[in-house]
Scaffold this motif. Structure first.
Motif, mmCIF file in Angstrom:
data_model
loop_
_atom_site.group_PDB
_atom_site.id
_atom_site.type_symbol
_atom_site.label_atom_id
_atom_site.label_comp_id
_atom_site.label_asym_id
_atom_site.label_seq_id
_atom_site.Cartn_x
_atom_site.Cartn_y
_atom_site.Cartn_z
ATOM 1 N N SER A 134 21.262 -73.652 114.089
ATOM 2 C CA SER A 134 19.917 -72.834 113.665
ATOM 3 C C SER A 134 20.049 -72.983 111.953
ATOM 4 C CB SER A 134 20.019 -71.518 114.089
ATOM 5 O OG SER A 134 18.701 -70.745 113.642
ATOM 6 N N VAL A 135 19.487 -73.911 111.400
ATOM 7 C CA VAL A 135 19.359 -74.064 109.928
ATOM 8 C C VAL A 135 18.240 -74.852 109.606
ATOM 9 C CG1 VAL A 135 21.975 -74.173 109.361
ATOM 10 C CG2 VAL A 135 20.705 -76.127 109.640
ATOM 11 N N SER A 136 18.012 -75.141 108.219
ATOM 12 C CA SER A 136 16.797 -75.779 107.996
ATOM 13 C C SER A 136 16.887 -77.157 108.253
ATOM 14 C CB SER A 136 16.357 -75.699 106.443
ATOM 15 O OG SER A 136 17.402 -76.294 105.708
ATOM 16 N N ARG A 137 15.918 -77.965 108.390
ATOM 17 C CA ARG A 137 15.731 -79.415 108.692
ATOM 18 C C ARG A 137 16.623 -80.203 107.592
ATOM 19 N NH1 ARG A 137 12.535 -82.402 112.098
ATOM 20 N NH2 ARG A 137 11.031 -80.330 112.480
ATOM 21 N N GLU A 138 16.356 -79.613 106.275
ATOM 22 C CA GLU A 138 17.224 -80.204 105.119
ATOM 23 C C GLU A 138 18.561 -80.200 105.572
ATOM 24 O OE1 GLU A 138 14.399 -78.373 105.064
ATOM 25 O OE2 GLU A 138 12.962 -79.467 104.304
ATOM 26 N N SER A 139 19.126 -79.144 105.806
ATOM 27 C CA SER A 139 20.678 -79.133 106.142
ATOM 28 C C SER A 139 21.008 -80.023 106.867
ATOM 29 C CB SER A 139 20.855 -77.698 106.528
ATOM 30 O OG SER A 139 21.204 -76.852 105.200
ATOM 31 N N ILE A 140 20.361 -80.221 108.256
ATOM 32 C CA ILE A 140 20.706 -81.201 109.304
ATOM 33 C C ILE A 140 20.692 -82.627 108.760
ATOM 34 C CG2 ILE A 140 20.140 -82.107 111.402
ATOM 35 C CD1 ILE A 140 19.172 -79.325 112.159
ATOM 36 N N ALA A 141 19.681 -82.678 108.143
ATOM 37 C CA ALA A 141 19.460 -84.217 107.594
ATOM 38 C C ALA A 141 20.504 -84.483 106.549
ATOM 39 C CB ALA A 141 17.954 -84.327 106.913
ATOM 40 N N GLY A 142 20.687 -83.758 105.662
ATOM 41 C CA GLY A 142 22.016 -83.711 104.599
ATOM 42 C C GLY A 142 23.531 -83.549 105.122
ATOM 43 N N SER A 143 23.531 -83.267 106.313
ATOM 44 C CA SER A 143 24.743 -83.188 106.835
ATOM 45 C C SER A 143 25.852 -84.293 106.711
ATOM 46 C CB SER A 143 24.973 -82.562 108.287
ATOM 47 O OG SER A 143 26.147 -82.306 108.732
ATOM 48 N N GLY A 144 26.820 -83.945 105.924
ATOM 49 C CA GLY A 144 27.720 -85.213 105.698
ATOM 50 C C GLY A 144 27.296 -86.148 104.549
ATOM 51 N N GLN A 145 26.176 -86.116 103.794
ATOM 52 C CA GLN A 145 25.956 -86.620 102.731
ATOM 53 C C GLN A 145 25.629 -86.156 101.251
ATOM 54 O OE1 GLN A 145 21.941 -88.140 103.936
ATOM 55 N NE2 GLN A 145 22.636 -88.765 106.111
ATOM 56 N N SER A 146 25.944 -86.665 100.331
ATOM 57 C CA SER A 146 25.805 -86.088 99.093
ATOM 58 C C SER A 146 24.310 -86.320 98.734
ATOM 59 C CB SER A 146 27.000 -86.514 98.046
ATOM 60 O OG SER A 146 26.792 -87.765 97.953
ATOM 61 N N ASP A 147 23.916 -85.526 97.628
ATOM 62 C CA ASP A 147 22.631 -85.644 97.003
ATOM 63 C C ASP A 147 22.782 -85.431 95.766
ATOM 64 O OD1 ASP A 147 19.985 -86.125 96.257
ATOM 65 O OD2 ASP A 147 19.326 -83.987 97.152
ATOM 66 N N PRO A 148 23.330 -86.295 94.825
ATOM 67 C CA PRO A 148 23.604 -86.232 93.408
ATOM 68 C C PRO A 148 22.335 -86.046 92.722
ATOM 69 C CG PRO A 148 24.091 -88.478 93.714
ATOM 70 C CD PRO A 148 23.817 -87.661 95.252
ATOM 71 N N GLY A 149 21.104 -86.417 93.207
ATOM 72 C CA GLY A 149 19.976 -86.260 92.302
ATOM 73 C C GLY A 149 19.261 -84.972 92.518
ATOM 74 N N GLY A 150 19.844 -84.234 93.728
ATOM 75 C CA GLY A 150 18.804 -83.040 93.785
ATOM 76 C C GLY A 150 19.393 -81.807 92.970
ATOM 77 N N PRO A 151 18.373 -80.786 93.002
ATOM 78 C CA PRO A 151 19.055 -79.594 92.223
ATOM 79 C C PRO A 151 20.168 -79.112 92.259
ATOM 80 C CG PRO A 151 17.525 -79.098 93.961
ATOM 81 C CD PRO A 151 17.532 -80.377 94.317
ATOM 82 N N PRO A 152 20.825 -78.728 91.236
ATOM 83 C CA PRO A 152 22.058 -77.810 91.428
ATOM 84 C C PRO A 152 21.913 -76.594 92.044
ATOM 85 C CG PRO A 152 21.165 -77.759 89.194
ATOM 86 C CD PRO A 152 20.376 -78.461 89.868
ATOM 87 N N MET A 153 23.013 -76.389 92.775
ATOM 88 C CA MET A 153 23.112 -75.034 93.206
ATOM 89 C C MET A 153 23.370 -73.734 92.377
ATOM 90 S SD MET A 153 22.963 -73.150 96.252
ATOM 91 C CE MET A 153 23.207 -74.337 97.441
ATOM 92 N N ILE A 154 22.611 -72.914 92.444
ATOM 93 C CA ILE A 154 22.880 -71.731 91.559
ATOM 94 C C ILE A 154 23.897 -70.837 91.902
ATOM 95 C CG2 ILE A 154 21.496 -69.751 90.530
ATOM 96 C CD1 ILE A 154 19.080 -71.275 90.806
ATOM 97 N N LEU A 155 24.655 -70.545 90.891
ATOM 98 C CA LEU A 155 25.880 -69.627 91.028
ATOM 99 C C LEU A 155 25.597 -68.518 90.045
ATOM 100 C CD1 LEU A 155 29.110 -71.730 90.537
ATOM 101 C CD2 LEU A 155 28.158 -71.047 92.763
#
Length: 227
Positions: A134-155
């Motif tokens: 039960s997560v977003s479609r984006e998390s399932i689609a990105g599972s096991g893949q890297s997305d270096p062009g995506g926005p950085p995670m905010i800490l």
């Protein structure tokens, strides 16, 4: 509940007693489920699973002790027929994939409804091939893949401070002393960082934070984080 089906036994694992109480109350209304034990850390989760052999373990991803993937692996080693359902506040494709790799039967965000939680427990109990996510479609689609062009995670600022000190090879106790925090709080910040970055270790978290320009450390400090 079918007459020939025993109650589904459930072990609750969360370091907050209030959360466990709430889960116990929810499951207490189900005539086909019974809570057989509780634990507040990873070691307790493994020990209680080995003793109780529950059908399902509800495992909070942020409990003190080992990281979630290690805890799941230890649980499955001690009780292979127990299904583990992860409860989390965070999404993260890499983390989700690592947990699926060690055999979790479900990954639920804590925003799920009571009905969704109960349904997930029943699903993994009676359908051995079912995996509930039960997560977003984006998390399932990105599972096991890297997305270096995506926005950085905010800490958060505090998470950056903790990670920068981690890169200096400071222990959790030393970080806690330097930032005037408890050691448990430092551990929680590190778990949050691991989840946000999809990191499997301290050095992995440091490397990913550096690559994403979330923190700045020298090469010597970065290497020192691998202890």
């Amino acid at each position: 509940m079918q007459p020939d089906q025993p109650e589904t036994t459930v072990l609750l694992v969360d370091d907050h007693a209030l959360v466990r109480e709430g889960l116990r109350e929810i499951l207490g209304y189900q005539d086909d489920m019974v809570v057989v034990g509780e634990a507040g850390d990873s070691q307790g989760a493994v020990e209680q699973t080995a003793e109780k052999r529950p059908h399902v373990v509800l495992l909070d991803i942020e409990i003190p002790g080992d990281d979630a993937t290690t805890t799941v692996a230890r649980i499955r080693e001690r009780s292979p027929h127990t299904a583990v359902l992860i409860l989390s506040m965070y999404e993260g494709p890499e983390l989700l994939q690592s947990l699926l790799d060690v055999g979790v039967r479900g990954y639920l965000l804590k925003s799920v409804t009571k009905q969704e939680l109960v349904s997930a427990i029943r699903s993994v109990r009676f359908d051995k091939d079912r995996v509930v996510v039960s997560v977003s479609r984006e998390s399932i689609a990105g599972s096991g893949q890297s997305d270096p062009g995506g926005p950085p995670m905010i800490l958060s600022d505090r998470e950056r401070e903790v990670l920068e000190l981690t890169a200096q090879a400071l222990s959790n106790r030393q970080i806690a002393a330097q930032l005037s925090l408890t050691e448990a709080t430092v551990k929680r910040h590190l778990r949050n960082i691991f989840v946000k970055l999809g990191a499997a270790s301290r050095i992995d978290a440091v490397n990913k934070a550096v690559e994403g320009a979330l923190i700045e450390v020298g090469e010597r400090r970065q290497a020192a984080a691998h202890r």
